[in-house]
Design a protein around this motif. Structure first.
Motif, PDB file in Angstrom:
ATOM      1  N   ARG A  48       0.836  -1.212   0.000  1.00 22.12           N
ATOM      2  CA  ARG A  48       0.000   0.000   0.000  1.00 22.12           C
ATOM      3  C   ARG A  48       0.872   1.264   0.000  1.00 22.12           C
ATOM      4  O   ARG A  48       0.629   2.217  -0.727  1.00 22.12           O
ATOM      5  CB  ARG A  48      -0.927  -0.019   1.219  1.00 22.12           C
ATOM      6  CG  ARG A  48      -2.059   1.015   1.134  1.00 22.12           C
ATOM      7  CD  ARG A  48      -2.832   1.121   2.425  1.00 22.12           C
ATOM      8  NE  ARG A  48      -1.987   1.435   3.580  1.00 22.12           N
ATOM      9  CZ  ARG A  48      -1.463   2.630   3.827  1.00 22.12           C
ATOM     10  NH1 ARG A  48      -1.698   3.633   3.025  1.00 22.12           N
ATOM     11  NH2 ARG A  48      -0.708   2.811   4.901  1.00 22.12           N
ATOM     12  N   ARG A  49       1.928   1.218   0.818  1.00 20.76           N
ATOM     13  CA  ARG A  49       2.833   2.378   0.874  1.00 20.76           C
ATOM     14  C   ARG A  49       3.466   2.658  -0.478  1.00 20.76           C
ATOM     15  O   ARG A  49       3.573   3.799  -0.907  1.00 20.76           O
ATOM     16  CB  ARG A  49       3.961   2.110   1.854  1.00 20.76           C
ATOM     17  CG  ARG A  49       3.601   2.452   3.242  1.00 20.76           C
ATOM     18  CD  ARG A  49       4.865   2.657   4.020  1.00 20.76           C
ATOM     19  NE  ARG A  49       4.548   2.555   5.426  1.00 20.76           N
ATOM     20  CZ  ARG A  49       5.435   2.353   6.370  1.00 20.76           C
ATOM     21  NH1 ARG A  49       6.704   2.231   6.050  1.00 20.76           N
ATOM     22  NH2 ARG A  49       5.080   2.288   7.623  1.00 20.76           N
ATOM     23  N   LEU A  50       3.924   1.597  -1.119  1.00 21.42           N
ATOM     24  CA  LEU A  50       4.565   1.771  -2.423  1.00 21.42           C
ATOM     25  C   LEU A  50       3.557   2.293  -3.445  1.00 21.42           C
ATOM     26  O   LEU A  50       3.879   3.163  -4.257  1.00 21.42           O
ATOM     27  CB  LEU A  50       5.186   0.452  -2.896  1.00 21.42           C
ATOM     28  CG  LEU A  50       6.444   0.032  -2.123  1.00 21.42           C
ATOM     29  CD1 LEU A  50       6.835  -1.391  -2.450  1.00 21.42           C
ATOM     30  CD2 LEU A  50       7.610   0.966  -2.443  1.00 21.42           C
ATOM     31  N   LYS A  51       2.307   1.782  -3.370  1.00 19.58           N
ATOM     32  CA  LYS A  51       1.276   2.278  -4.297  1.00 19.58           C
ATOM     33  C   LYS A  51       1.041   3.761  -4.081  1.00 19.58           C
ATOM     34  O   LYS A  51       0.873   4.529  -5.023  1.00 19.58           O
ATOM     35  CB  LYS A  51      -0.034   1.500  -4.102  1.00 19.58           C
ATOM     36  CG  LYS A  51      -0.019   0.137  -4.778  1.00 19.58           C
ATOM     37  CD  LYS A  51      -1.383  -0.536  -4.690  1.00 19.58           C
ATOM     38  CE  LYS A  51      -1.364  -1.860  -5.450  1.00 19.58           C
ATOM     39  NZ  LYS A  51      -2.562  -2.667  -5.210  1.00 19.58           N
ATOM     40  N   ASP A  52       1.038   4.156  -2.791  1.00 15.25           N
ATOM     41  CA  ASP A  52       0.858   5.576  -2.473  1.00 15.25           C
ATOM     42  C   ASP A  52       1.973   6.433  -3.053  1.00 15.25           C
ATOM     43  O   ASP A  52       1.795   7.604  -3.344  1.00 15.25           O
ATOM     44  CB  ASP A  52       0.803   5.796  -0.962  1.00 15.25           C
ATOM     45  CG  ASP A  52      -0.559   5.449  -0.397  1.00 15.25           C
ATOM     46  OD1 ASP A  52      -1.469   5.193  -1.199  1.00 15.25           O
ATOM     47  OD2 ASP A  52      -0.696   5.417   0.835  1.00 15.25           O
ATOM     48  N   ARG A  53       3.149   5.829  -3.183  1.00 20.73           N
ATOM     49  CA  ARG A  53       4.271   6.586  -3.762  1.00 20.73           C
ATOM     50  C   ARG A  53       4.269   6.524  -5.280  1.00 20.73           C
ATOM     51  O   ARG A  53       5.179   6.997  -5.928  1.00 20.73           O
ATOM     52  CB  ARG A  53       5.600   6.020  -3.257  1.00 20.73           C
ATOM     53  CG  ARG A  53       5.836   6.322  -1.807  1.00 20.73           C
ATOM     54  CD  ARG A  53       7.189   5.823  -1.405  1.00 20.73           C
ATOM     55  NE  ARG A  53       7.263   5.733   0.045  1.00 20.73           N
ATOM     56  CZ  ARG A  53       8.191   5.039   0.694  1.00 20.73           C
ATOM     57  NH1 ARG A  53       9.123   4.408   0.020  1.00 20.73           N
ATOM     58  NH2 ARG A  53       8.199   5.006   1.998  1.00 20.73           N
TER      59      ARG A  53
END
Ligand code: CTP
Length: 282
Positions: free
Chosen positions: A17-22
């Motif tokens: 999720r964090r990577l998608k947010d980035r």
């Protein structure tokens, strides 16, 4: 691709999720028989699907090239004296996400920003301002050269009539500060715009979101108003996610599900490209 339990583990999901947010794109693993003998989601996607996804990303990658976008972001600060100011809770995240997405997709981007803690995206031309008046001047001086103006900034509506030259001392029990209206930048942009220029405003509301957003669409001469409910702390001001409704001049209304501000930025750019510039429909 990996073992299904590993894939479903909250640590892995949280990191995805964090990577998608980035802005990292994922091709999710599919259900099936896994190399370790388990059945479940964890199987490498079909190579043909992987190729197709990469191709679609590459085509989309530069779909804003040749256009110039002006984005305003962040709060403004209205000084009271040399050490104090009025401001608001805007973090600038939404505007920065739009600037970053437009730049990544090939646009020339001018970012006019109030004070934030964010690092400006690489390759974007940044003008830092403090007050609503300075933001007004900056937008007016650049608006002619751009194709799209996106006003994500949370501009102060009022500023102090008098700014004390020295720090105000606490000499009385009560202090009255007189405020006057700041120039409405979006409304002025709406008046001065040339044909073919697209104007997008934001509406931060705590109640009757739809009614006020529709009203702003007309009052400010915008093509689109992106409305969000700032009465909730998990979305809107300073949050990483946002749930917005978009209102268009021709009666267009769309409510998007809760998503990251980066995703909102990309969807908004898609919308302007397809609805306003009719790209892909010629
Ligand atoms: N805006 C602007 N200049 C101002 C005030 C607002 O350009 N002085 C822009 C914001 O950048 C945003 C839009 O107007 O794109 C709507 O801002 P909002 O604060 O929701 O609306 P207001 O015009 O301030 O109306 P109200 O306070 O009555 O809701």
């Amino acid at each position: 691709a990996m073992n299904v339990h590993m894939y479903r583990h909250w640590t892995v999901q949280e990191n995805i999720r964090r990577l998608k947010d980035r802005g990292v794109e994922f091709i999710d693993p599919v259900e099936g028989l896994l190399a370790c003998g388990y059945e479940g989601q964890g199987k490498l996607a079909d190579p043909a699907d992987i190729v197709e996804k990469i191709q679609s990303l590459l085509v989309k990658a530069r779909d804003w090239s040749g256009r110039t976008v002006l984005v305003t972001a962040g709060p403004t600060r209205e000084p009271l004296d040399p050490v104090r100011f009025f401001s608001n809770r805007s973090s600038g995240k939404m505007g920065y996400a739009i600037a970053e997405a437009a730049q990544r997709r090939g646009a020339r981007v001018l970012l006019i920003t109030g004070p934030t803690h964010l690092r400006p995206p690489a390759g974007v031309e940044v003008t830092a301002v403090e007050t609503a008046e300075q933001m007004y001047e900056a937008v007016m001086s650049r608006m002619e050269e751009v194709d799209v103006i996106i006003k994500a900034a949370a501009v102060a509506d009022y500023t102090a009539v008098q700014v004390a030259e020295q720090k105000i001392k606490k000499s009385s029990d009560q202090l009255t500060v007189q405020l006057r209206r700041t120039p409405d930048i979006l409304a002025e942009v709406g008046r001065r715009r040339r044909p073919g220029q697209c104007v997008v405003g934001f509406a931060a509301e705590t109640e009757q979101v739809d009614r006020y957003a529709q009203d702003k669409l007309v009052r400010k001469g915008a093509d689109f108003i992106v409305a969000n409910d700032v009465s909730r702390s998990d979305i809107g001001f300073d949050a990483d996610n946002n749930r917005v409704s978009v209102f268009g001049k021709d009666g267009f209304v769309e409510t998007w599900p809760l998503m990251s501000k980066r995703q909102v930025a990309d969807k908004l750019l898609d919308l302007v490209l397809h609805q306003f510039f009719k790209k892909g429909q010629e």
